[in-house]
Design a protein around this motif. Structure first.
Motif: not given
Length: 398
Positions: A240-241, A288, A296
């Motif tokens: 997710r990052t 993120y 995002r």
């Protein structure tokens, strides 16, 4: 730029490109590239202070209108490149050759309503050939690759004698790959730079917006240039990052650059060799993906610093500029064919000129981007609105 003359201008670009690669034996690679470009650019030029960071006021509305000039450029270019890469373990040798042909027509026309009346046009046919060889050491951790080239340039002008020149060039690239996420790259080059065709003709001097001197500087003018750059890149991806960071420093010596300088009502515009220039840029952005919503978030930061000369290396025209930009974007990550991206950029710009002149302004740029994808078909469109001001209309950039 266009006045209320109801003029219709047409510009287009058509650039097909083809690449062919074949593995020969176990490791060797033979590749060929072909390109074609057809460009038509019609429009109007507005000869004002195109570098407001010099801190000089713009001309009056009447003067600015009189400095407008139409410009039509038609260019057709074709090129063919071939190279062969011999690989011997961690070492390789890669010779190559390239040939290109270019036919360009450039016309500067007079104003329809203004009180300036001048027309300049010319055509150039350019042929160039490059023979180059590079090689060196290449592994998963290191690249050390020097290169050398021998260049041929021929320019045929309708109003000038033919020009032919042979000149050398050299490059060096060193890359340290720490891992897949980040690397350090150092590059350097030496070569000869010739001005582009569309820089050769046009308005060189304008005096009080009423007296015009047109002409060109020699198209065989060249400068021997040294260029060096250092680039560091870091890219980290986790669940997710993701984080991306990049820093680049460039130094150029003895290059051709454009300039515009104003002395009261006297404006000089053209292209001249300048002794040196430096630039530093850094950018980073963080992404993120929200865990419970298909969005995002991407905050970003950009920094640019430039130092050089606006006119022929005279210390009086030394300039230094700095720009800090902060951005925030929201990008959709759903499974629908239409994706949306909303963004906002904010920048602070500061320019200092030798002699104490200084200019600082802020700018805001909202943007929206739409992407529609079905199978292999992708259509994109984007829109942005840039607004900047100083509170002083004489230095308003937009």
């Amino acid at each position: 730029f266009n006045t209320a003359n109801d003029e219709e201008e047409l510009s287009y670009s058509f650039t097909p490109y083809a690449q062919w690669r074949k593995r020969v034996g176990k490791d060797d690679i033979w590749s060929m590239n072909a390109r074609y470009q057809d460009i038509q650019q019609n429009g109007d030029l507005l000869f004002e202070d195109i570098f407001p960071f010099l801190g000089v006021p713009l001309a009056s509305t009447d003067s600015v209108y009189r400095l407008m000039q139409s410009r039509d450029l038609a260019k057709r270019e074709a090129g063919l490149n071939s190279n062969y890469k011999w690989i011997m373990g961690n070492w390789f040798v890669q010779p190559g050759a390239e040939y290109s042909y270019r036919d360009q027509i450039l016309d500067f026309g007079s104003n329809v309503k203004g009180d300036l009346d001048f027309d300049i046009g010319d055509r150039m046919i350019e042929r160039s050939a490059v023979m180059n060889i590079q090689g060196g050491y290449e592994t998963k951790r290191w690249e050390v690759i020097p290169g050398f080239s021998w260049n041929y340039l021929s320019r045929d002008f309708r109003l000038e004698d033919d020009f032919q020149e042979w000149f050398p060039g050299a490059t060096m690239r060193v890359v340290r790959k720490f891992n897949r996420a980040h690397n350090l790259r150092l590059t350097g080059s030496y070569g000869i730079q010739y001005p582009e065709f569309n820089q050769l003709w046009g308005v060189n001097e304008v005096n009080s917006a009423t007296e015009v001197s047109t002409g060109a500087y020699p198209f065989d003018l060249a400068t021997k240039g040294y260029s060096a750059s250092v680039n560091y890149r870091n890219f980290i991806v986790k669940r997710r990052t993701f984080i991306f960071a990049n820093v680049t420093y460039n130094y150029n010596e003895d290059v051709i650059t454009n300039f515009t300088q104003s002395f009261g009502d006297y404006i000089v515009s053209g292209f001249l060799p300048t002794p040196e220039s430096e630039s530093l840029s850094a950018r980073a952005f963080f992404g993120y993906e929200l865990p419970f919503f298909p969005i995002r978030i991407e905050p970003s930061f950009n920094y640019n610093w430039n130092s050089g000369f606006s006119a022929n290396g005279n210390d009086q025209f030394a300039t230094e500029s700095e720009r800090q930009a902060y951005g925030l974007e929201f990008e959709s990550r759903w499974d629908f064919p239409l994706n949306v991206e909303l963004g906002m950029d904010y920048a602070i710009n500061t320019v200092d000129v030798e002699g104490g002149q200084s200019l600082t302004f802020e700018s805001w740029e909202p943007s929206i981007e739409l992407e529609y994808q079905v199978g292999r078909l992708t259509a994109e469109t984007d829109f942005s609105y840039d607004l900047a001001g100083t509170g002083d209309l004489r230095n308003d950039l937009y």
